[in-house]
Write a protein that holds these residues in place. Structure first.
Motif: not given
Lengths: 287, 271
Positions: A112, A114-116, A118-119, A226, A228-229, A232-233, A242-243, A246-247
């Motif tokens: 995923p 998010v995991v990528m 993190f790695i 698009g 996000y994760e 964000l990380l 943009l995402s 926006t958040q």
């Protein structure tokens, strides 16, 4: 909505109603609500139509900076992933039948975002594993000397993570095209006509893969746009994707900042929908 | 081409490159496993001072209500996977048989839009419907994306064999359920399974929608993972990442294998 004797139309009508209720209505709501909120008509601070939020968003130049940043980072990741997967498929087409290659691609594909993220963070941050390896072989004296590769100016971490997420899907898709378009046969034909393996690879296989694969590349660009994760990380506070931006505007305590989130939402919607329309209208019609 | 491929030199160098690539891909996952079970790992040491199962024991002791998060994620995935697949089957069929390009455009839209931005724009609607910060509201918004995802799959992978069998079943007097049982399921079962897996995985991995619509009250595995990352709790973040990763890899392995078999199957039938 009457069914005919074969029950064909009620099937189609069920599908149309579901399409309308589950997809069209929410998407239309997203566009209309975002537009009206960005114009101040709706929302907690809706006090009549005004373009002021749009002026505020665009005048400072910050919005342009974020849009350009999102477009360029997504573009670089897509191009890099496209080049890597195309290069791999062209040079090692026989790997499409290999079970271990298939498993490795599935492992990458199944990782995923998010995991990528993190790695990649654990590998590239100044105290991360690559910095430790560099220290172990004497290339790095302290983590301070390690170049900024995450939360950095050039979005290296985001590009690496997005590329790693995209490569397996693109590779599997190019392998699939290789098989279904029977590229081996075309290359064989080119060889009997006197082409060298390199010529047949670049002048026969490559254009065939590109012709059918560009739409997935564009789709991949839209996914990255698009994303996000990962940003964000691995991204910075400014500029932002943009995402994420926006958040940030939506989730801030200052409710007056919310209409800006909807300006961003409308801009993003138009950008993504426009590119999707280009992709679908240029794609060859199905059988 | 064959003469180039069968050259022993190339085969040997190919195996060498392959091993290096394999190692490069697998090492980060090994690192993830090490982070999840290692303690005392300050810069510049290459491996943790202690590697044992105690971090996992603590993790599984459920102090942070991981069991609840796991169950919520699982239940959400099963619901979104099942309902999304059923809806996508109908929607994909409409898109497949539509002459106009609009339905295709509409079905692709949520497929490419950022869930978090869509979630932000739908948040007010969810509040008005009293569905914000709830499991049901999150599932409903996830269903928009799941239906789009499965609708795209069904419309792109719809087998002409299903249409021909449907005609046959109808000619023999079969009703709607007979069509489902004897025409749609036999020819589309791999696609149906793929769609279920993909829709369930979308829900399993979703963070954007859960964080916006769920508003912190719906605790899923991804929400927990982000919580650990914010707290810089690397051990538990790596453990949650592994828990998230395992079903996903299995799901993609099933999907790609089924896609290959579906392709071979339709080639045999059509060709």
């Amino acid at each position: 909505m009457r069914a005919d004797r074969n029950g064909k139309y009620d099937w189609l009508w069920t599908g149309r109603v579901l399409l309308g209720l589950l997809v069209l209505a929410p998407v239309a709501w997203v566009l209309i609500y975002s537009l009206l909120s960005s114009l101040g008509v709706l929302g907690s601070f809706g006090r009549g139509a005004t373009f002021s939020h749009w002026f505020v968003a665009f005048q400072s130049g910050v919005l342009w900076q974020n849009i350009l940043y999102t477009l360029s980072v997504s573009g670089v990741s897509t191009l890099l992933a496209g080049a890597l997967s195309l290069g791999f498929v062209l040079s090692r087409a026989e790997e499409r039948n290999s079970r271990s290659t298939h498993l490795v691609l599935c492992l990458l594909l199944g990782t995923p975002s998010v995991v990528m993220g993190f790695i990649v963070y654990q590998l590239l941050n100044p105290g991360g594993y690559l910095a430790r390896l560099a220290h172990a072989i004497g290339l790095l004296a302290s983590p301070d000397h390690w170049p900024a590769l995450v939360n950095d100016r050039w979005a290296v971490g985001i590009i690496v993570a997005q590329t790693l997420v995209s490569v397996p899907l693109l590779t599997l898709y190019f392998f699939n095209i290789w098989e279904t378009a029977r590229i081996d046969r075309f290359r064989q034909l080119a060889h009997t006509l006197g082409a060298t393996p390199t010529q047949s690879r670049w002048q026969v296989a490559c254009p065939m893969l590109w012709k059918q694969g560009w739409s997935l590349l564009l789709l991949n660009f839209l996914f990255n746009l698009g994303s996000y994760e990962i940003p964000l990380l691995l991204g910075r506070q400014s500029p932002q994707f943009l995402s994420v931006l926006t958040q940030r505007h939506f989730g801030q305590f200052d409710l007056a900042d919310r209409p800006v989130a909807f300006v961003l939402s409308v801009v993003y919607f138009i950008l993504a929908a426009g590119l999707l329309w280009v992709m679908l209208s240029r794609r060859p019609a199905r059988d | 081409m064959t003469e180039v491929m069968s050259s022993p030199d190339r085969r040997e160098s190919g195996t060498g490159i392959r091993r290096v690539l394999l190692l490069a891909v697998l090492l980060p996952y090994l690192l993830l496993a090490l982070i999840s079970s290692g303690t005392g790992w300050s810069f510049p040491v290459l491996k943790p001072e202690r590697v044992d199962l105690s971090p996992w024991t603590r993790f599984l002791a459920d102090r942070d209500r991981m069991g609840e998060a796991f169950a919520t994620s699982l239940l959400m995935s099963v619901i979104v996977g099942t309902v999304g697949t059923v809806c996508g089957l109908w929607v994909g069929r409409v898109v497949r048989h539509s002459v106009s390009s609009w339905p295709r455009f509409v079905i692709y839209l949520p497929f490419v839009l950022s869930p978090v931005i869509v979630g932000i724009s739908l948040y007010d609607l969810m509040v008005r419907l009293n569905l914000s910060s709830s499991f049901l509201g999150t599932v409903l918004v996830q269903l928009v994306f799941a239906t789009s995802l499965t609708g795209v799959y069904f419309s792109e992978l719809w087998s002409p064999r299903a249409d021909r069998l449907e005609q046959l079943v109808k000619c023999l007097g079969g009703g709607r359920w007979a069509v489902l049982r004897h025409a749609i399921w036999p020819s589309l079962s791999p696609v149906i399974i793929i769609c279920f897996v993909q829709a369930a995985l979308f829900s399993w991995l979703d963070y954007g929608l859960v964080s916006v619509i769920g508003g912190g009250r719906v605790r899923t595995m991804t929400v927990m993972l982000f919580g650990f990352l914010r707290e810089a709790n690397v051990n538990q973040a790596a453990q949650s990442a592994i828990v998230l990763l395992l079903p996903t890899v299995a799901g993609f392995a099933i999907s790609t294998t089924l896609l290959r078999s579906q392709r071979t199957h339709s080639e045999e039938f059509d060709g």
